[in-house]
Design a protein around this motif. Sequence first.
Motif, mmCIF file in Angstrom:
data_model
loop_
_atom_site.group_PDB
_atom_site.id
_atom_site.type_symbol
_atom_site.label_atom_id
_atom_site.label_comp_id
_atom_site.label_asym_id
_atom_site.label_seq_id
_atom_site.Cartn_x
_atom_site.Cartn_y
_atom_site.Cartn_z
ATOM 1 N N ALA A 19 0.694 -1.059 0.001
ATOM 2 C CA ALA A 19 -0.472 0.098 0.045
ATOM 3 C C ALA A 19 0.904 1.333 0.127
ATOM 4 O O ALA A 19 2.176 1.069 0.062
ATOM 5 C CB ALA A 19 -0.450 -0.259 0.886
ATOM 6 N N VAL A 20 0.027 2.846 -0.164
ATOM 7 C CA VAL A 20 1.335 3.362 -0.691
ATOM 8 C C VAL A 20 1.016 3.852 0.967
ATOM 9 O O VAL A 20 1.043 3.876 2.206
ATOM 10 C CB VAL A 20 0.101 4.636 -0.924
ATOM 11 C CG1 VAL A 20 0.410 6.026 -0.555
ATOM 12 C CG2 VAL A 20 -0.002 4.874 -2.085
ATOM 13 N N GLY A 21 3.251 4.222 1.688
ATOM 14 C CA GLY A 21 3.343 4.328 2.179
ATOM 15 C C GLY A 21 4.280 3.373 3.331
ATOM 16 O O GLY A 21 4.796 2.977 3.744
ATOM 17 N N ASP A 22 3.771 2.011 2.254
ATOM 18 C CA ASP A 22 4.591 0.742 2.561
ATOM 19 C C ASP A 22 6.460 1.294 2.502
ATOM 20 O O ASP A 22 6.588 1.510 1.185
ATOM 21 C CB ASP A 22 4.523 -0.431 2.324
ATOM 22 C CG ASP A 22 2.547 -1.186 2.756
ATOM 23 O OD1 ASP A 22 2.256 -0.235 4.007
ATOM 24 O OD2 ASP A 22 1.826 -1.675 2.599
ATOM 25 N N VAL A 23 6.855 0.333 3.313
ATOM 26 C CA VAL A 23 8.326 0.844 3.060
ATOM 27 C C VAL A 23 8.478 -1.600 2.175
ATOM 28 O O VAL A 23 7.996 -2.165 2.427
ATOM 29 C CB VAL A 23 9.307 0.444 4.706
ATOM 30 C CG1 VAL A 23 10.524 -0.234 3.461
ATOM 31 C CG2 VAL A 23 8.946 1.532 5.144
ATOM 32 N N VAL A 24 9.351 -1.463 1.484
ATOM 33 C CA VAL A 24 9.730 -2.129 0.286
ATOM 34 C C VAL A 24 11.545 -2.422 0.702
ATOM 35 O O VAL A 24 11.868 -1.441 0.426
ATOM 36 C CB VAL A 24 9.346 -2.412 -1.166
ATOM 37 C CG1 VAL A 24 7.573 -2.472 -0.761
ATOM 38 C CG2 VAL A 24 9.465 -1.142 -1.450
ATOM 39 N N GLU A 25 11.885 -3.764 0.389
ATOM 40 C CA GLU A 25 13.077 -4.334 0.446
ATOM 41 C C GLU A 25 13.383 -4.477 -1.331
ATOM 42 O O GLU A 25 12.022 -4.967 -2.169
ATOM 43 C CB GLU A 25 13.146 -5.238 1.479
ATOM 44 C CG GLU A 25 13.671 -4.752 2.585
ATOM 45 C CD GLU A 25 14.003 -5.187 3.262
ATOM 46 O OE1 GLU A 25 14.032 -6.645 3.233
ATOM 47 O OE2 GLU A 25 13.520 -5.408 4.735
ATOM 48 N N GLU A 26 14.354 -4.506 -1.579
ATOM 49 C CA GLU A 26 14.662 -5.183 -2.661
ATOM 50 C C GLU A 26 13.952 -6.745 -3.384
ATOM 51 O O GLU A 26 15.016 -7.021 -2.469
ATOM 52 C CB GLU A 26 16.192 -4.835 -3.118
ATOM 53 C CG GLU A 26 16.497 -5.739 -4.892
ATOM 54 C CD GLU A 26 17.821 -5.410 -5.099
ATOM 55 O OE1 GLU A 26 18.396 -5.920 -5.725
ATOM 56 O OE2 GLU A 26 18.883 -4.710 -4.293
ATOM 57 N N GLY A 27 13.045 -6.977 -4.171
ATOM 58 C CA GLY A 27 12.992 -8.554 -4.406
ATOM 59 C C GLY A 27 11.642 -9.062 -3.748
ATOM 60 O O GLY A 27 11.165 -9.645 -3.954
ATOM 61 N N MET A 28 10.878 -7.638 -2.959
ATOM 62 C CA MET A 28 9.545 -8.381 -2.220
ATOM 63 C C MET A 28 8.868 -7.582 -3.613
ATOM 64 O O MET A 28 8.988 -7.184 -4.496
ATOM 65 C CB MET A 28 9.755 -7.068 -1.150
ATOM 66 C CG MET A 28 7.842 -7.157 -0.447
ATOM 67 S SD MET A 28 8.392 -5.267 0.757
ATOM 68 C CE MET A 28 7.211 -5.783 1.693
#
Length: 72
Positions: A19-28
């Motif tokens: 969702a907007v605002g979520d923190v993501v990591e490479e490969g997620m």
Amino acid sequence: MEEIMESPLPGKIVSVDVAVGDVVEEGMVVCTIEAMKMDNPILSLVNGSVKELTVTPGVNVKTGDRIAVIEY
């Protein structure tokens, strides 16, 4: 800086995993596109936070359509 994620193939969005605002990591997994009866996970290429989402489940996308913007 921003990473603009575009659809690598035409198909139907079957799930959106962020969702907007979520923190993501490479490969997620950001979303999943169904094409030719196969589910194709679309992965983040960078670590960052979701600034913009332009798809929802059930939407059809074409190659090159914007899916999301990740701010890093």
